[in-house]
Design a protein around this motif. Structure first.
Motif, PDB file in Angstrom:
ATOM      1  N   ILE A  93       0.879  -1.172   0.000  1.00 39.92           N
ATOM      2  CA  ILE A  93       0.000   0.000   0.000  1.00 39.92           C
ATOM      3  C   ILE A  93       0.911   1.215   0.000  1.00 39.92           C
ATOM      4  CG2 ILE A  93      -1.755   1.310   1.258  1.00 39.92           C
ATOM      5  CD1 ILE A  93      -2.468  -1.407   2.652  1.00 39.92           C
ATOM      6  N   VAL A  94       0.631   2.154  -0.887  1.00 42.18           N
ATOM      7  CA  VAL A  94       1.414   3.387  -0.953  1.00 42.18           C
ATOM      8  C   VAL A  94       0.475   4.556  -0.707  1.00 42.18           C
ATOM      9  CG1 VAL A  94       2.869   4.860  -2.395  1.00 42.18           C
ATOM     10  CG2 VAL A  94       3.095   2.373  -2.528  1.00 42.18           C
ATOM     11  N   ILE A  95       0.927   5.471   0.155  1.00 40.23           N
ATOM     12  CA  ILE A  95       0.153   6.671   0.483  1.00 40.23           C
ATOM     13  C   ILE A  95       0.992   7.891   0.107  1.00 40.23           C
ATOM     14  CG2 ILE A  95      -0.877   8.019   2.343  1.00 40.23           C
ATOM     15  CD1 ILE A  95      -1.474   5.383   3.762  1.00 40.23           C
ATOM     16  N   HIS A  96       0.328   8.839  -0.539  1.00 36.19           N
ATOM     17  CA  HIS A  96       0.996  10.082  -0.944  1.00 36.19           C
ATOM     18  C   HIS A  96      -0.052  11.181  -1.068  1.00 36.19           C
ATOM     19  CE1 HIS A  96       3.378  12.536  -4.045  1.00 36.19           C
ATOM     20  NE2 HIS A  96       3.991  12.660  -2.892  1.00 36.19           N
ATOM     21  N   ASN A  97       0.169  12.294  -0.370  1.00 43.45           N
ATOM     22  CA  ASN A  97      -0.726  13.451  -0.458  1.00 43.45           C
ATOM     23  C   ASN A  97      -2.193  13.091  -0.233  1.00 43.45           C
ATOM     24  OD1 ASN A  97       1.428  15.167  -0.981  1.00 43.45           O
ATOM     25  ND2 ASN A  97       1.245  14.917  -3.195  1.00 43.45           N
ATOM     26  N   LYS A  98      -2.468  12.394   0.845  1.00 42.70           N
ATOM     27  CA  LYS A  98      -3.846  12.033   1.235  1.00 42.70           C
ATOM     28  C   LYS A  98      -4.539  11.129   0.221  1.00 42.70           C
ATOM     29  CE  LYS A  98      -4.098  14.604   5.019  1.00 42.70           C
ATOM     30  NZ  LYS A  98      -4.264  14.068   6.322  1.00 42.70           N
ATOM     31  N   LYS A  99      -3.750  10.450  -0.602  1.00 43.49           N
ATOM     32  CA  LYS A  99      -4.273   9.458  -1.535  1.00 43.49           C
ATOM     33  C   LYS A  99      -3.539   8.154  -1.280  1.00 43.49           C
ATOM     34  CE  LYS A  99      -5.326  12.787  -5.151  1.00 43.49           C
ATOM     35  NZ  LYS A  99      -4.993  13.243  -6.486  1.00 43.49           N
ATOM     36  N   ALA A 100      -4.209   7.055  -1.575  1.00 37.62           N
ATOM     37  CA  ALA A 100      -3.583   5.753  -1.353  1.00 37.62           C
ATOM     38  C   ALA A 100      -3.931   4.826  -2.502  1.00 37.62           C
ATOM     39  CB  ALA A 100      -4.054   5.167  -0.031  1.00 37.62           C
ATOM     40  N   VAL A 101      -3.056   3.850  -2.713  1.00 39.92           N
ATOM     41  CA  VAL A 101      -3.274   2.851  -3.753  1.00 39.92           C
ATOM     42  C   VAL A 101      -2.656   1.530  -3.290  1.00 39.92           C
ATOM     43  CG1 VAL A 101      -1.162   3.374  -5.050  1.00 39.92           C
ATOM     44  CG2 VAL A 101      -3.112   2.427  -6.240  1.00 39.92           C
TER      45      VAL A 101
END
Length: 113
Positions: A93-101
């Motif tokens: 799981i990757v999170i960046h700038n209040k988004k995740a994928v």
């Protein structure tokens, strides 16, 4: 901050890590099997992913099949199962700038970079 929830023993997770390394961006690595997530942390990740908790479960894991498969579980019960058994959490799981994928396939990570 850019963050990856990573399992070094997982090939897809290692591929996801390689994508982040190639991006040249600074990021944190969270080895969630060594440092399990709290209920609140996991709930927040699920919220950022915009999915139901069950969609984050690795349903082919023995723990799931033996203890949870076929049962009517609430979202909170599913989250609790993942907190108690972090191996059930899909990765990476990757999170960046209040988004995740979820990095499945790993190339999906590029969507939030």
């Amino acid at each position: 901050m850019l963050k990856i929830y990573h399992n070094p023993r997982c090939r897809k997770s290692r591929e996801g890590l390689a994508i982040l390394e190639a991006s040249g961006k600074d990021f944190d690595i969270v080895k969630y099997l060594d440092n399990p997530l709290s209920t609140d942390e996991l709930s927040e990740i699920i919220k950022l992913l915009g999915i139901a908790p069950e969609q984050l479960v690795r349903k082919n894991e023995t723990i799931w099949k033996e203890n949870y498969k076929g049962k009517e579980l609430s979202d909170s019960e599913i989250i609790q199962a993942m907190v108690e058994h972090p191996k059930l959490i899909e990765r990476p799981i990757v999170i960046h700038n209040k988004k995740a994928v979820i990095g499945r396939p790993p190339e999906d990570i590029n969507r939030i970079l």
